[in-house]
Structures are given as structure tokens and as C-alpha cells.
Design a protein around this motif. Structure first.
Motif, PDB file in Angstrom:
ATOM      1  N   MET A   1       0.816  -1.196   0.000  1.00  0.00           N
ATOM      2  CA  MET A   1       0.000   0.000   0.000  1.00  0.00           C
ATOM      3  C   MET A   1       0.857   1.256   0.000  1.00  0.00           C
ATOM      4  SD  MET A   1      -3.149   0.894   0.099  1.00  0.00           S
ATOM      5  CE  MET A   1      -4.277   2.078   0.655  1.00  0.00           C
ATOM      6  N   ALA A   2       1.895   1.265   0.796  1.00  0.00           N
ATOM      7  CA  ALA A   2       2.780   2.434   0.876  1.00  0.00           C
ATOM      8  C   ALA A   2       3.484   2.660  -0.444  1.00  0.00           C
ATOM      9  CB  ALA A   2       3.785   2.255   2.014  1.00  0.00           C
ATOM     10  N   ALA A   3       3.875   1.561  -1.105  1.00  0.00           N
ATOM     11  CA  ALA A   3       4.562   1.688  -2.395  1.00  0.00           C
ATOM     12  C   ALA A   3       3.608   2.265  -3.446  1.00  0.00           C
ATOM     13  CB  ALA A   3       5.102   0.345  -2.847  1.00  0.00           C
ATOM     14  N   ALA A   4       2.339   1.858  -3.412  1.00  0.00           N
ATOM     15  CA  ALA A   4       1.355   2.361  -4.370  1.00  0.00           C
ATOM     16  C   ALA A   4       1.103   3.846  -4.160  1.00  0.00           C
ATOM     17  CB  ALA A   4       0.053   1.581  -4.249  1.00  0.00           C
ATOM     18  N   SER A   5       0.994   4.273  -2.893  1.00  0.00           N
ATOM     19  CA  SER A   5       0.762   5.694  -2.637  1.00  0.00           C
ATOM     20  C   SER A   5       1.979   6.533  -3.002  1.00  0.00           C
ATOM     21  CB  SER A   5       0.358   5.924  -1.182  1.00  0.00           C
ATOM     22  OG  SER A   5       1.412   5.566  -0.316  1.00  0.00           O
ATOM     23  N   LYS A   6       3.190   5.989  -2.798  1.00  0.00           N
ATOM     24  CA  LYS A   6       4.399   6.712  -3.203  1.00  0.00           C
ATOM     25  C   LYS A   6       4.457   6.845  -4.722  1.00  0.00           C
ATOM     26  CE  LYS A   6       7.441   5.797   0.682  1.00  0.00           C
ATOM     27  NZ  LYS A   6       8.693   5.180   1.131  1.00  0.00           N
ATOM     28  N   GLY A   7       4.064   5.789  -5.414  1.00  0.00           N
ATOM     29  CA  GLY A   7       4.060   5.824  -6.881  1.00  0.00           C
ATOM     30  C   GLY A   7       3.049   6.835  -7.412  1.00  0.00           C
ATOM     31  N   LEU A   8       1.878   6.855  -6.781  1.00  0.00           N
ATOM     32  CA  LEU A   8       0.844   7.811  -7.171  1.00  0.00           C
ATOM     33  C   LEU A   8       1.308   9.251  -6.927  1.00  0.00           C
ATOM     34  CD1 LEU A   8      -2.018   8.387  -8.177  1.00  0.00           C
ATOM     35  CD2 LEU A   8      -2.776   8.208  -5.803  1.00  0.00           C
ATOM     36  N   MET A   9       1.887   9.475  -5.762  1.00  0.00           N
ATOM     37  CA  MET A   9       2.397  10.818  -5.447  1.00  0.00           C
ATOM     38  C   MET A   9       3.513  11.232  -6.400  1.00  0.00           C
ATOM     39  SD  MET A   9       0.577  12.242  -3.259  1.00  0.00           S
ATOM     40  CE  MET A   9       1.578  13.656  -2.903  1.00  0.00           C
TER      41      MET A   9
END
Length: 122
Positions: A1-9
Motif C-alpha cells: 500500500m505504501a509503495a502504491a501511494s508513493k508511486g501515485l504521489m
């Protein structure tokens, strides 16, 4: 989840996204600003000509004329911007005509008001 939010940001803050967002938002905001100018100009047509500013009306006539030319010359032509400024130009020219008529007949108005206010002097 953290990796997905970092990618989105990372995507949302990328240079390409900022360039796209700033180009479309500022352009659309300018068009909405022009539409609100037109609404204000139409609403002002019913107001007392005593409150019309000759300098501001002249500035708005020139402003709309310049942006009408810009909207016509830019490729592709921006017909929404052109129609907003053509309407605003028309309203401002009507306002300028109302101001000229009011100023040319102002001595008659002030004389009539003076006669009503102080009939014993006339």
C-alpha cells in the motif's frame, strides 16, 4: 500500500503532470473569469448611469478588443473566449454610450432637480 501511494504521489508531482495541470487550469480559470465579466457587464446595463466610470469602461473596451483579436488569431481559434469578449465589448460600448448621453444631458438633470428641490428660487 505504501509503495502504491508513493508511486501515485510521484506521478502527481512529476513535471509533466504539473505542466499539464497548470496549463489547463489557468486557461479554464481565465475563461470562467471572462464569463463572469460578461455577466457583470450585462447586469450593469440596468444601473444608474451616474455611477459609470468612463476610464474603466474605456479600459474594458480596449481590453475586450485586444482579447477578441487574440482569441481569433490563436491556433486553434478560441471561439468561447471570442464570444465572451465580443459580448463584453458590446455591453461596454452600450455603457459608454449611456455615459455620454448622461453627461451631455447632465445640466438638464441638475437644473430639474434644483427646480424641484427649491421651487422658490426659479
Amino acid at each position: 500500500m505504501a509503495a502504491a501511494s508513493k508511486g501515485l504521489m510521484a506521478r502527481l508531482t512529476s513535471k509533466e503532470m504539473k505542466d499539464y495541470f497548470m496549463s489547463t487550469v489557468s486557461f479554464e480559470a481565465h475563461e470562467y473569469d471572462d464569463q463572469s465579466n460578461v455577466a457583470a457587464a450585462i447586469a450593469d446595463l440596468k444601473k444608474n448611469p451616474e455611477f459609470i466610470s468612463g476610464k474603466m469602461t474605456t479600459a474594458m473596451v480596449l481590453y475586450s478588443a485586444m482579447f477578441m483579436r487574440f482569441a481569433w488569431m490563436v491556433k486553434p481559434r478560441n471561439l468561447l473566449l471570442l464570444s465572451c469578449h465580443a459580448t463584453n465589448e458590446t455591453c461596454q460600448l452600450v455603457q459608454l454610450g449611456r455615459l455620454i448621453n448622461y453627461r451631455m444631458s447632465a445640466p438638464k438633470h441638475t437644473e430639474a432637480v434644483a427646480m424641484v428641490a427649491h421651487p422658490e428660487k426659479h
